[in-house]
Motif scaffolding. Structure first.
Motif, PDB file in Angstrom:
ATOM      1  N   GLU A 144       0.841  -1.206   0.000  1.00 40.88           N
ATOM      2  CA  GLU A 144       0.000   0.000   0.000  1.00 40.88           C
ATOM      3  C   GLU A 144       0.876   1.255   0.000  1.00 40.88           C
ATOM      4  N   HIS A 148      -2.957   7.224  -1.963  1.00 41.53           N
ATOM      5  CA  HIS A 148      -4.308   6.927  -2.467  1.00 41.53           C
ATOM      6  C   HIS A 148      -5.391   7.277  -1.458  1.00 41.53           C
ATOM      7  N   ASP A 150      -8.968   5.348  -0.456  1.00 43.67           N
ATOM      8  CA  ASP A 150      -9.452   3.982  -0.641  1.00 43.67           C
ATOM      9  C   ASP A 150     -10.671   3.941  -1.564  1.00 43.67           C
ATOM     10  N   HIS A 298      -3.545   8.443   1.901  1.00 44.88           N
ATOM     11  CA  HIS A 298      -2.601   7.798   2.809  1.00 44.88           C
ATOM     12  C   HIS A 298      -1.607   6.940   2.049  1.00 44.88           C
ATOM     13  N   ARG A 313      -8.107  -4.131   9.954  1.00 45.11           N
ATOM     14  CA  ARG A 313      -8.647  -2.994   9.220  1.00 45.11           C
ATOM     15  C   ARG A 313     -10.140  -3.160   9.011  1.00 45.11           C
TER      16      ARG A 313
HETATM   17 FE   LIG Z   1      -5.624   2.358   1.739  1.00 44.26          FE
END
Ligand SMILES: [Fe+2]
Ligand SMILES: O=C(O)CCC(=O)C(=O)O
Length: 326
Positions: A144, A148, A150, A298, A313
């Motif tokens: 990651e 970006h 999400d 993030h 998450r």
């Molecule tokens: Fe993400």
């Protein structure tokens, strides 16, 4: 290098020439103070009484004390957490020795919980996923590490996500967030005027398609078409404008040439990624981070392999992004 006086005078001028192709200088090549507000002018702000809010960044990121993250957060505290999330975009909570069930109960206070179509859940109805699973067979090597928001390839991108540290490497594995409201506010006026009404296309294929067999792409495509979102999104609660395009999922800006789209997106990405708009979290065991996915991007630093990093998450369902013209 220039002197301080030169720096100060170089900080604010807005380029008067067109920024696309004809200008010999980069409009973002400016030195000196970059000042952005945490909230737009006129937004009613009450002092915090239930929670303690300690800034971790200039406009983004605050450490919150005085609340345990489970399903039992009272209404007044929720009101203050909502306020803090709008003000700081990402909240950090330390020493949260909570269970998966508490984590889920806390996330549920903010809205419905999401299932991500690209994750493999092991139980029906499961909404939590550890971030190692995100690494798609790469073991604990995080993937990651690209700025970006999400799921912007969805018609309703996530409202936010609650991430909890489970197992951490000895060093590395920090997460960074970038304030896309402050980034918008500090763009030269000419660029803001140019982008306010524009629409961009977002597509999961842009990121995930490359590593996927064609057969899977063909199967998923009818269910997950490319989507369009305003390039400048308005956060309904504050009326604040934020940049809403990310290099991972945004394919192009519609209604302008391919060339101009590429150049404009590159300007916006480089601007969003300025350190002045960032906060960086050094995780500790029992740290939780909760971000407003509408108002920040993030990046998970992938600098700890072959050590392991496991995060739980849970993400929260968002709504249809609203643009400047509704
Ligand atoms: Fe993400
Ligand atoms: O692992 C992290 O720090 C964040 C990963 C990420 O991009 C996410 O959870 O959406």
């Amino acid at each position: 290098m220039t002197t301080a006086t030169e720096n100060a005078s170089a900080a604010s001028p807005v380029p008067t020439t067109t920024i696309y192709g004809e200008s010999p200088t980069d409009p973002l090549l400016m030195y000196g103070p970059i000042t952005a507000a945490r909230l737009p002018e006129g937004f009613e702000r009450r002092p915090y009484q239930r929670i303690t809010v300690t800034p971790a960044g200039t406009t983004i990121g605050a450490e919150i004390a005085g609340v345990r993250l489970d399903g039992d957060v009272d209404d007044d505290t929720m009101t203050e957490l909502r306020q803090a999330l709008l003000e700081w975009k990402v909240l950090f909570f330390r020493d949260q020795d909570i269970s998966r069930a508490d984590h889920r109960a806390f996330a549920s206070l903010w809205g419905g919980l999401e299932q991500h179509p690209f994750f493999k859940y092991t139980q029906p109805g499961q909404t939590d996923v550890d971030v190692a699973t995100l690494a798609k067979g790469m073991d604990s090597a995080g993937v990651e590490n690209s700025w970006h928001n999400d799921v912007t390839w969805s018609a309703t991108p996530s409202f936010g996500a609650v991430l909890r540290a489970v197992e951490l490497p000895e060093s590395g594995g920090d997460t960074l967030w970038a304030d896309t409201a402050a980034a918008y506010d500090t763009l030269p006026q000419e660029i803001r005027d140019r982008i306010d009404g524009l629409v961009a296309e977002h597509d999961w294929l842009h990121a995930f398609g490359k590593s996927m067999p064609q057969q899977s792409v063909d199967m998923l495509r009818p269910h997950l078409p490319a989507v369009q979102h305003p390039l400048v999104r308005v956060i309904p609660e504050t009326g604040r404008k934020v940049l809403f395009a990310c290099q991972v999922f945004t394919t192009r800006i519609l209604g302008i040439s391919e060339e101009e789209s590429t150049e404009l997106l590159s300007i916006l990405y480089r601007h969003i990624q300025r350190p002045e708009f960032q906060v960086r979290l050094r995780w500790r065991p029992d740290t939780v981070a909760f971000w407003d996915n509408r108002a920040c991007q993030h990046y998970a630093a992938s600098d700890y392999f072959p050590q392991k990093r496991v995060m739980d998450r849970i993400s929260i369902v968002g709504d249809v992004p609203v643009g400047v013209h509704g």
